[in-house]
Write an enzyme that holds these catalytic residues in place. Sequence first.
Site, PDB file in Angstrom:
ATOM      1  NE  ARG A  10       4.225  21.569  56.258  1.00 33.64           N
ATOM      2  CZ  ARG A  10       4.584  22.012  57.492  1.00 33.64           C
ATOM      3  NH1 ARG A  10       4.835  21.154  58.441  1.00 33.64           N
ATOM      4  NH2 ARG A  10       4.649  23.303  57.743  1.00 33.64           N
TER       5      ARG A  10
ATOM      6  NE  ARG B  49       2.748  26.323  65.735  1.00 37.54           N
ATOM      7  CZ  ARG B  49       3.343  26.026  64.582  1.00 37.54           C
ATOM      8  NH1 ARG B  49       3.515  24.778  64.273  1.00 37.54           N
ATOM      9  NH2 ARG B  49       3.731  26.965  63.745  1.00 37.54           N
TER      10      ARG B  49
ATOM     11  CB  CYS C 175       0.922  21.450  63.686  1.00 30.19           C
ATOM     12  SG  CYS C 175       2.359  22.088  64.514  1.00 30.19           S
TER      13      CYS C 175
ATOM     14  CG  ASP D  74      11.784  26.597  62.776  1.00 28.43           C
ATOM     15  OD1 ASP D  74      11.465  27.496  61.997  1.00 28.43           O
ATOM     16  OD2 ASP D  74      11.032  26.120  63.637  1.00 28.43           O
TER      17      ASP D  74
ATOM     18  CE  LYS E  65       8.365  25.697  56.571  1.00 28.51           C
ATOM     19  NZ  LYS E  65       7.161  26.088  57.320  1.00 28.51           N
ATOM     20  CG  ASN E  66       9.088  29.441  58.109  1.00 33.04           C
ATOM     21  OD1 ASN E  66       8.294  28.700  57.527  1.00 33.04           O
ATOM     22  ND2 ASN E  66       9.782  29.071  59.156  1.00 33.04           N
TER      23      ASN E  66
HETATM   24  C1  EPZ Z   1       6.595  30.485  62.668  1.00 31.47           C
HETATM   25  O1  EPZ Z   1       5.520  29.766  63.248  1.00 31.47           O
HETATM   26  C2  EPZ Z   1       7.257  29.513  61.709  1.00 31.47           C
HETATM   27  N1  EPZ Z   1       6.301  29.106  60.686  1.00 31.47           N
HETATM   28  C3  EPZ Z   1       7.756  28.291  62.480  1.00 31.47           C
HETATM   29  O2  EPZ Z   1       8.456  27.472  61.560  1.00 31.47           O
HETATM   30  C4  EPZ Z   1       8.745  28.766  63.548  1.00 31.47           C
HETATM   31  O3  EPZ Z   1       9.146  27.637  64.306  1.00 31.47           O
HETATM   32  C5  EPZ Z   1       8.059  29.788  64.455  1.00 31.47           C
HETATM   33  O4  EPZ Z   1       7.551  30.882  63.650  1.00 31.47           O
HETATM   34  C6  EPZ Z   1       9.016  30.362  65.488  1.00 31.47           C
HETATM   35  O5  EPZ Z   1      10.085  30.960  64.856  1.00 31.47           O
HETATM   36  C7  EPZ Z   1       6.096  29.923  59.630  1.00 31.47           C
HETATM   37  O6  EPZ Z   1       6.641  31.005  59.556  1.00 31.47           O
HETATM   38  C8  EPZ Z   1       5.152  29.416  58.574  1.00 31.47           C
HETATM   39  P1  EPZ Z   1       4.916  31.825  66.609  1.00 31.47           P
HETATM   40  P2  EPZ Z   1       4.413  30.566  64.118  1.00 31.47           P
HETATM   41  O7  EPZ Z   1       3.596  32.450  66.391  1.00 31.47           O
HETATM   42  O8  EPZ Z   1       4.136  31.874  63.501  1.00 31.47           O
HETATM   43  C9  EPZ Z   1       2.767  30.681  70.708  1.00 31.47           C
HETATM   44  C10 EPZ Z   1       9.060  25.466  60.557  1.00 31.47           C
HETATM   45  O9  EPZ Z   1       9.571  24.439  60.996  1.00 31.47           O
HETATM   46  N2  EPZ Z   1       1.626  31.431  70.171  1.00 31.47           N
HETATM   47  O10 EPZ Z   1       6.117  32.698  66.741  1.00 31.47           O
HETATM   48  O11 EPZ Z   1       3.271  29.654  64.360  1.00 31.47           O
HETATM   49  C11 EPZ Z   1       2.927  29.333  69.996  1.00 31.47           C
HETATM   50  O12 EPZ Z   1       2.092  28.368  70.602  1.00 31.47           O
HETATM   51  C12 EPZ Z   1       7.937  26.162  61.292  1.00 31.47           C
HETATM   52  O13 EPZ Z   1       9.439  26.050  59.528  1.00 31.47           O
HETATM   53  C13 EPZ Z   1       0.544  31.708  70.997  1.00 31.47           C
HETATM   54  O14 EPZ Z   1       0.527  31.326  72.160  1.00 31.47           O
HETATM   55  O15 EPZ Z   1       5.225  30.769  65.470  1.00 31.47           O
HETATM   56  C14 EPZ Z   1       4.387  29.012  70.171  1.00 31.47           C
HETATM   57  O16 EPZ Z   1       4.578  28.432  71.448  1.00 31.47           O
HETATM   58  C15 EPZ Z   1       7.531  25.392  62.516  1.00 31.47           C
HETATM   59  N3  EPZ Z   1      -0.526  32.382  70.492  1.00 31.47           N
HETATM   60  C16 EPZ Z   1       5.051  30.393  70.155  1.00 31.47           C
HETATM   61  O17 EPZ Z   1       3.995  31.346  70.397  1.00 31.47           O
HETATM   62  C17 EPZ Z   1      -0.546  32.835  69.197  1.00 31.47           C
HETATM   63  O18 EPZ Z   1      -1.544  33.484  68.787  1.00 31.47           O
HETATM   64  C18 EPZ Z   1       5.748  30.712  68.828  1.00 31.47           C
HETATM   65  O19 EPZ Z   1       4.757  30.835  67.872  1.00 31.47           O
HETATM   66  C19 EPZ Z   1       0.573  32.555  68.369  1.00 31.47           C
HETATM   67  C20 EPZ Z   1       1.651  31.861  68.880  1.00 31.47           C
END
Ligand code: EPZ
Length: 418
Positions: free
Chosen positions: A398, A121, A116, A306, A22-23
């Site tokens: 999803r 997020r 979410c 995850d 998915k990701n």
């Molecule tokens: C991706 O989310 C995945 N989603 C998530 O999978 C996964 O849990 C996550 O990466 C971590 O591996 C997809 O790929 C669609 P991040 P993403 O940006 O990109 C903070 C699932 O269950 N952050 O690495 O949103 C954020 O708040 C989903 O399949 C900022 O502060 O993850 C979080 O605490 C859930 N500012 C941390 O970084 C930003 O601009 C990780 O976020 C962006 C992120």
Amino acid sequence: MSEIIVNGGKKLSGSITVQGAKNSVLPILAGTVLCDGECVINNCPNLSDVETSLKILSQLGCLYQKQDNVVSVNSENVNSNEIPENLMREMRSSVVFLGAIIGRTGKAVISSPGGCELGPRPIDLHLSALQKLGVEIIEEHGFLYCNAKNGLIGTEIHLSFPSVGATENIILAAATAKGVTVIHNAAREPEISDLADFLNSAGARIYGGGSDTVYIHGVKKLHGTVHSIIPDRIAAVTYMACAAVTGSKIELRNIMPSHMVSMLSVYRESGCNIDVTGKSLVIRVPQKLKRIPTIRSQVYPGFPTDAGPIVIAMQSVAEGTTVFVENIFENRFRFVGELNRMGSKIKVENKVAVIEGVNRLSGANCNCTDLRGGAALVVAGLCANGQTVIGEISHILRGYDDIVGTLRSLNADIKIKE
Ligand code: EPZ
């Protein structure tokens, strides 16, 4: 509303093919916007998040066809740069379309993706990086108005946190920028490598995808291509947990063991016998699962956040107490209250969950709180005594392609009640 009904206690047996990731498919579908031609994406999972992405592509003027696990997208006539609010609300990870839309059209209008189930997020890292690439961003009335007046200009970007989505957005925006972009402290998840491989097959020049420093040499335009999505490592460990809690032996085909190292070691520590052969593995779980003193979620290649809910459900019936420390998301444990309705003994203190193993869970009515928390309830239902009825299953749909059909093929007593 549909529900999943599970009657626990049956042993599983058989062999399954793990779905595409998915990701990985979500950012790659966003990447098709940059390609002036037809892209054929193989091993595409059937997910509601994929459906939402296809609706966004259609909204942008792209044409698509989907047949089973093959999607073809033709982006020759992109004629819009807006993602409607309802689609942004449907899937917050639509924010990854931002870089691709700006790369293709020079502008983008999206509604702020909001939070979410896992927490606020934020997207500050995405936006500050795009601004460094020359994008003017005005936030008002809940919308982001983005405009690269002088085009996207390559530059050096240092991410304060290796955000997966921000790394993907930068790669997508920089692929057709003028000059070279370097991302320092980039996310190293396998899905980043898959995105880079897809874009390079369409004519991009991206080096170091999957490492902590990524170099993107902007090219004029990208052409159509054919690409196959990597296997979903989180779906894989979800089915492994189903085998683990029911003391079963099953085979998984179409996996990438090298993407799963941190998870395989945790499962082995819990007493699972795992034999890996090429792109398949056989998991056998002859005895009661053992406690794992501490599991910590980390960015890749650490243990992925995850997989946290999945492993917590697994360890809820292990011998002894396991501690899980969540280091990525604020609200990763929202599902625990629902799991405890099934008799698990889990206490949450801020970012720490203490899982005291119990002998047997008992079936109950519960609701999904998020995607992986919902999957955790399915894992628990398979080993609980009696019937479990799981509501709000749109969360699960999803990210899991026909999880009920897949588990039924392994002899589970599970069905969807419409
Ligand atoms: C991706 O989310 C995945 N989603 C998530 O999978 C996964 O849990 C996550 O990466 C971590 O591996 C997809 O790929 C669609 P991040 P993403 O940006 O990109 C903070 C699932 O269950 N952050 O690495 O949103 C954020 O708040 C989903 O399949 C900022 O502060 O993850 C979080 O605490 C859930 N500012 C941390 O970084 C930003 O601009 C990780 O976020 C962006 C992120």
